[in-house]
Scaffold this motif. Structure first.
Motif, mmCIF file in Angstrom:
data_model
loop_
_atom_site.group_PDB
_atom_site.id
_atom_site.type_symbol
_atom_site.label_atom_id
_atom_site.label_comp_id
_atom_site.label_asym_id
_atom_site.label_seq_id
_atom_site.Cartn_x
_atom_site.Cartn_y
_atom_site.Cartn_z
ATOM 1 N N TRP A 38 0.623 -1.207 -0.175
ATOM 2 C CA TRP A 38 -0.103 0.141 0.025
ATOM 3 C C TRP A 38 0.760 1.189 0.124
ATOM 4 C CZ3 TRP A 38 -5.432 0.341 -0.029
ATOM 5 C CH2 TRP A 38 -6.170 -0.919 0.301
ATOM 6 N N THR A 39 0.276 2.364 -0.675
ATOM 7 C CA THR A 39 1.166 3.587 -0.770
ATOM 8 C C THR A 39 0.316 4.750 -0.004
ATOM 9 O OG1 THR A 39 1.766 3.116 -2.911
ATOM 10 C CG2 THR A 39 1.956 5.448 -2.245
ATOM 11 N N PRO A 40 0.862 5.137 1.284
ATOM 12 C CA PRO A 40 0.230 6.047 1.913
ATOM 13 C C PRO A 40 0.285 7.416 1.490
ATOM 14 C CG PRO A 40 1.892 4.887 3.319
ATOM 15 C CD PRO A 40 2.330 4.535 2.082
ATOM 16 N N LEU A 41 -0.980 8.408 1.046
ATOM 17 C CA LEU A 41 -0.704 9.283 0.527
ATOM 18 C C LEU A 41 -0.686 10.802 1.410
ATOM 19 C CD1 LEU A 41 -3.740 8.390 -1.711
ATOM 20 C CD2 LEU A 41 -1.290 8.427 -2.430
ATOM 21 N N ARG A 42 -0.061 11.542 0.927
ATOM 22 C CA ARG A 42 -0.102 12.930 1.379
ATOM 23 C C ARG A 42 -1.597 13.501 0.716
ATOM 24 N NH1 ARG A 42 3.903 15.294 4.045
ATOM 25 N NH2 ARG A 42 2.476 17.038 3.769
ATOM 26 N N LEU A 43 -1.789 14.546 1.560
ATOM 27 C CA LEU A 43 -3.365 15.183 1.163
ATOM 28 C C LEU A 43 -3.112 15.711 -0.236
ATOM 29 C CD1 LEU A 43 -6.268 15.853 1.811
ATOM 30 C CD2 LEU A 43 -5.282 18.257 2.585
ATOM 31 N N ASP A 44 -2.014 16.237 -0.434
ATOM 32 C CA ASP A 44 -1.907 17.007 -1.998
ATOM 33 C C ASP A 44 -1.935 15.852 -3.046
ATOM 34 O OD1 ASP A 44 0.518 16.156 -1.515
ATOM 35 O OD2 ASP A 44 1.425 18.133 -2.055
ATOM 36 N N GLN A 45 -1.240 14.854 -2.897
ATOM 37 C CA GLN A 45 -1.418 13.723 -3.666
ATOM 38 C C GLN A 45 -2.714 13.256 -4.093
ATOM 39 O OE1 GLN A 45 1.665 11.369 -1.483
ATOM 40 N NE2 GLN A 45 1.880 10.424 -3.567
ATOM 41 N N TYR A 46 -3.569 13.054 -2.744
ATOM 42 C CA TYR A 46 -4.915 12.801 -2.967
ATOM 43 C C TYR A 46 -5.802 13.904 -3.706
ATOM 44 C CZ TYR A 46 -9.664 11.685 -1.706
ATOM 45 O OH TYR A 46 -10.949 11.219 -1.923
ATOM 46 N N LEU A 47 -5.615 15.012 -3.461
ATOM 47 C CA LEU A 47 -6.307 16.144 -4.306
ATOM 48 C C LEU A 47 -5.995 16.269 -5.603
ATOM 49 C CD1 LEU A 47 -6.370 18.775 -1.438
ATOM 50 C CD2 LEU A 47 -8.286 17.351 -1.930
ATOM 51 N N ARG A 48 -4.775 15.990 -6.033
ATOM 52 C CA ARG A 48 -4.272 15.843 -7.314
ATOM 53 C C ARG A 48 -4.709 15.001 -8.136
ATOM 54 N NH1 ARG A 48 1.225 17.011 -5.437
ATOM 55 N NH2 ARG A 48 1.588 14.745 -6.007
ATOM 56 N N GLY A 49 -5.545 13.645 -7.616
ATOM 57 C CA GLY A 49 -5.634 12.477 -8.072
ATOM 58 C C GLY A 49 -4.349 11.424 -8.356
ATOM 59 N N ASP A 50 -3.313 11.557 -7.648
ATOM 60 C CA ASP A 50 -2.275 10.891 -7.888
ATOM 61 C C ASP A 50 -2.421 9.763 -6.667
ATOM 62 O OD1 ASP A 50 0.455 9.809 -8.117
ATOM 63 O OD2 ASP A 50 1.398 11.482 -7.130
ATOM 64 N N THR A 51 -3.164 9.092 -7.128
ATOM 65 C CA THR A 51 -3.657 7.625 -6.135
ATOM 66 C C THR A 51 -3.530 6.654 -6.974
ATOM 67 O OG1 THR A 51 -5.902 7.796 -6.992
ATOM 68 C CG2 THR A 51 -5.377 9.172 -5.133
ATOM 69 N N PRO A 52 -2.182 5.929 -6.910
ATOM 70 C CA PRO A 52 -1.885 4.494 -7.631
ATOM 71 C C PRO A 52 -2.754 3.461 -6.884
ATOM 72 C CG PRO A 52 -0.211 5.163 -5.921
ATOM 73 C CD PRO A 52 -1.084 6.392 -6.218
#
Length: 246
Positions: A38-52
């Motif tokens: 699993w890849t834990p996301l930073r909030l800005d990644q999540y908001l950019r849609g950078d969600t592998p």
């Protein structure tokens, strides 16, 4: 999205709502995610849609001091980013919105600044944990616009994410959050687009089996179905087990 609250050792009588996960169990749960890719996301990644695929946003509500003192070291050790939702109207106070455990300490302004310097993403959880479903205009403004401004004054950065107290929202609450300038808002169970994204709550009774179950993509659907079928949810609890507490 995973939803935690407090971190720390609490007896059942001191934590009737099962909000506090011991740091050792938090470490085990997050390590399990990392070990399974699993890849834990930073909030800005999540908001950019950078969600592998197999990515997760780890969140903490309420801003308990235990999360700062006992949870942050675990996050640092494992290199896991997290988003913490704070109550600027209660900084340095206690969890007085719950009469059953009204004395649980919350972080103060200095600790908020320390969390920001540590790289945690800080969001807003309202002003003082007032339920926003059915709230009047003044209450909505205090818990969205005023709360966001207060948090920005402390951290130097306007919060981008909001989490509804009690997970409760309605159309007026969602509109107030959007008009206050937040980019996204999170609920607990009820989904309603970008301004009410549900999360899966992790609590003090979760076992290894129940935690793995909650991380399955289909768990939110399973949760909804189990609430509609008599006897199904208790059967699932028996199957997954519960952690014993003193």
């Amino acid at each position: 999205m995973l939803l935690y609250h407090g971190v720390g050792e609490r007896a059942g009588a001191d934590d009737p709502f099962r909000l506090f996960v011991p740091p050792s169990r938090l470490r085990r749960q997050l390590s399990m995610l990392l070990a399974h890719g699993w890849t834990p996301l930073r909030l800005d990644q999540y908001l950019r849609g950078d969600t592998p695929p197999r990515s997760v946003l780890v969140t903490f509500d309420d801003g308990y001091r235990g999360m700062f003192r006992e949870g942050l070291p675990v996050l640092r050790e494992l290199g896991v980013p997290a988003t913490v939702f704070l109550l600027p109207g209660l900084l340095g106070a206690t969890s007085r919105w719950m009469k059953e455990m009204s004395g649980e300490p919350l972080v103060d302004e200095e600790e908020v600044q320390d969390m920001a310097r540590a790289g945690l993403d800080l969001g807003c959880h309202g002003w003082d944990h007032t339920c926003l479903a059915g709230a009047d205009a003044d209450t909505l403004a205090r818990n969205t616009t005023r709360a966001a401004r207060a948090l920005a004054d402390i951290t130097g950065r306007r919060p981008r994410a909001f989490a509804y107290p009690w997970g409760a929202h309605d159309a007026r609450a969602r509109r107030a959050v959007a008009e206050a300038g937040f980019d996204v808002a999170f609920s607990t169970h009820g989904a309603a687009g970008r301004y009410a994204i549900p999360r899966v709550d992790i609590n003090a009774l979760d076992t290894v089996v129940s935690f793995r179950l909650k991380c399955l993509p289909g768990f939110p659907v399973m949760r909804r179905v189990s609430g509609r079928v008599p006897g199904l949810r208790p059967a699932l609890n028996r199957l997954t087990g519960r952690v014993a507490r003193g």
